[in-house]
Design an enzyme around this catalytic site. Structure first.
Site, PDB file in Angstrom:
ATOM      1  N   PRO A 270       0.838  -1.213   0.000  1.00  0.00           N
ATOM      2  CA  PRO A 270       0.000   0.000   0.000  1.00  0.00           C
ATOM      3  C   PRO A 270       0.866   1.253   0.000  1.00  0.00           C
ATOM      4  CG  PRO A 270      -0.038  -1.043   2.163  1.00  0.00           C
ATOM      5  CD  PRO A 270       0.715  -1.959   1.261  1.00  0.00           C
ATOM      6  N   GLU A 271       0.419   2.268  -0.725  1.00  0.00           N
ATOM      7  CA  GLU A 271       1.125   3.549  -0.756  1.00  0.00           C
ATOM      8  C   GLU A 271       0.370   4.539   0.137  1.00  0.00           C
ATOM      9  OE1 GLU A 271       2.530   4.874  -4.497  1.00  0.00           O
ATOM     10  OE2 GLU A 271       2.806   2.874  -5.278  1.00  0.00           O
TER      11      GLU A 271
ATOM     12  N   ARG B 172      12.277  -1.582 -10.506  1.00  0.00           N
ATOM     13  CA  ARG B 172      10.818  -1.383 -10.537  1.00  0.00           C
ATOM     14  C   ARG B 172      10.369  -0.972 -11.936  1.00  0.00           C
ATOM     15  NH1 ARG B 172       8.926  -0.323  -5.327  1.00  0.00           N
ATOM     16  NH2 ARG B 172       6.888  -0.841  -6.183  1.00  0.00           N
TER      17      ARG B 172
ATOM     18  N   ARG C 143       2.748 -12.494   4.645  1.00  0.00           N
ATOM     19  CA  ARG C 143       4.203 -12.727   4.681  1.00  0.00           C
ATOM     20  C   ARG C 143       4.884 -12.265   5.970  1.00  0.00           C
ATOM     21  NH1 ARG C 143       6.678 -11.040  -0.964  1.00  0.00           N
ATOM     22  NH2 ARG C 143       8.518 -11.877   0.061  1.00  0.00           N
TER      23      ARG C 143
ATOM     24  N   HIS D 141      -3.987 -16.188   8.050  1.00  0.00           N
ATOM     25  CA  HIS D 141      -3.105 -15.019   7.995  1.00  0.00           C
ATOM     26  C   HIS D 141      -3.334 -14.035   9.131  1.00  0.00           C
ATOM     27  CE1 HIS D 141      -3.676 -16.180   3.590  1.00  0.00           C
ATOM     28  NE2 HIS D 141      -2.474 -16.594   3.943  1.00  0.00           N
TER      29      HIS D 141
END
Ligand SMILES: [Zn+2]
Length: 282
Positions: free
Chosen positions: A2-3, A272, A122, A103
Site C-alpha cells: 500500500p502507498e 521497478r 508474509r 493469515h
C-alpha cells in the site's frame, strides 16, 4: 505494497469506526507481529487514529502509549462489526472471507463484540505498542510527507540538487520524501513531462515546479479515489479504492498516451517497472 493514499484511506475509515471504542480483549496468534505487552491494551479507549508516512497511529484516551501499525508488503487491517467491514492494506480474499484466517496475526476485540483483525500473509508488517513521547520525539520520521505543508517546492529542490540518482528513485526515497511509491511516482513524472531516468539534479526550475505540483496532485487523486486496489475485491463488495481506474501511465505499457496518441513504454529503474511516454516526457 500500500502507498500513502491507501494508508490514508484506511486511516480515515478506521478513525470513523474506532473512536470511542473500548478494548475488551487482545488475541495474539503470531508473536513477532506485535511488539509490547498486548494485554496492557485491555480497557483502553480509542481517542483518534492518525498517520505519518505509511504508519497508522492509534492514540488512546489518557494513555502514554500509542499503537503504531506498518502494513509493509502484505499486511491488512479489517474492522468487522458483524454486519459491515472496513478494510485496508493488501487486497486478498481475506478482505471478504471468513475471519480469523490463517493469515490473522492479531485480533483486537472491542466491548460491543466488534473486532479489528491484523492479517499479514508474509509477516513483514508489524504492530507496536510504544511510548508516545519517545515515538513522537525520536521515531516519528522527520522527513515531510508530500501532503504536509513542509513539503514545499524549495524542499524538493534541495533534495534533488544534491542527488546523482534518477529522478524517480529520489522521488521514492522514503528517507527524503515521505509517501511516494511506484504508482504515484510514475503518474507524477508523466504529468510533469519528465523522463523517470533523468538525473534528479538536472531538472530545471520549471520542471521542478511542475513535478512538485504533479506529485501533490496524483497523491490527492489517490486519496480521493480511496487508493488503488485489486479490482475483483472492489467489484464484489464495494471494498477498496478505485484509483486503478484513473492510472495515467502506471501499467499502461503498449496503450495509447492520452495526450499525444503515442505508445506508452516500460523500462526498469532500480528494479521497478517504470512507465512513460517517450514523446511527452523529456
Ligand atoms: Zn504522449
Amino acid at each position: 505494497m500500500p502507498e500513502l493514499p491507501e494508508v490514508e484511506t484506511i486511516r480515515r475509515q478506521l478513525n470513523s469506526v474506532l473512536v470511542g471504542r473500548v478494548i475488551r480483549r487482545v488475541e495474539v496468534f503470531t508473536k513477532k507481529s506485535i511488539e509490547g505487552n498486548a494485554q496492557d491494551l485491555v480497557g483502553w479507549e480509542v481517542e483518534r487514529v492518525f498517520r505519518k508516512s505509511k504508519i497508522i497511529e492509534i492514540y488512546f484516551l489518557g494513555k502514554e502509549r500509542v499503537v503504531i501499525v506498518h502494513l509493509k508488503m502484505t499486511g491488512q487491517l479489517v474492522f468487522d462489526n458483524g454486519e459491515d467491514r472496513v478494510v485496508g492494506g493488501h487486497p486478498t480474499a481475506d478482505w471478504v472471507g471468513k475471519l480469523p484466517s490463517k493469515h490473522t496475526r492479531v485480533i483486537i476485540e472491542f466491548m460491543d463484540g466488534s473486532k479489528l483483525f491484523f492479517n499479514d500473509m508474509r509477516r513483514f508488517g508489524w504492530m507496536k505498542i510504544v511510548e508516545k513521547e519517545k515515538y513522537e520525539k525520536e521515531l516519528r520520521k522527520a522527513v515531510p510527507d508530500v501532503v504536509d505543508k513542509e513539503f514545499s517546492c524549495e524542499y524538493l529542490e534541495g533534495v534533488f540538487e544534491k542527488s546523482k540518482k534518477s529522478v524517480k528513485l529520489v522521488l521514492m526515497d522514503q528517507d527524503k520524501i515521505g509517501g511516494v511509491g511506484n504508482i504515484y511516482a510514475n503518474d507524477a513524472l508523466y504529468l510533469a513531462k519528465v523522463m523517470p531516468d533523468r538525473r534528479a539534479s538536472s531538472l530545471t526550475k520549471g520542471e521542478l515546479k511542475r513535478l512538485w505540483s504533479a506529485v501533490r496532485f496524483v497523491i490527492g487523486e489517490g486519496i480521493k479515489y480511496g487508493g488503488a486496489s485489486a479490482a475483483n475485491y472492489v467489484d464484489s463488495k464495494g471494498l477498496g479504492g478505485t484509483y486503478q481506474d484513473h492510472f495515467l501511465v502506471y501499467k499502461k505499457d503498449g496503450q495509447e498516451c492520452s495526450v499525444c496518441g503515442g505508445k506508452i513504454r516500460k523500462m526498469r529503474i532500480g528494479g521497478r517497472g517504470s512507465f512513460y511516454c517517450p514523446r511527452c516526457q523529456k
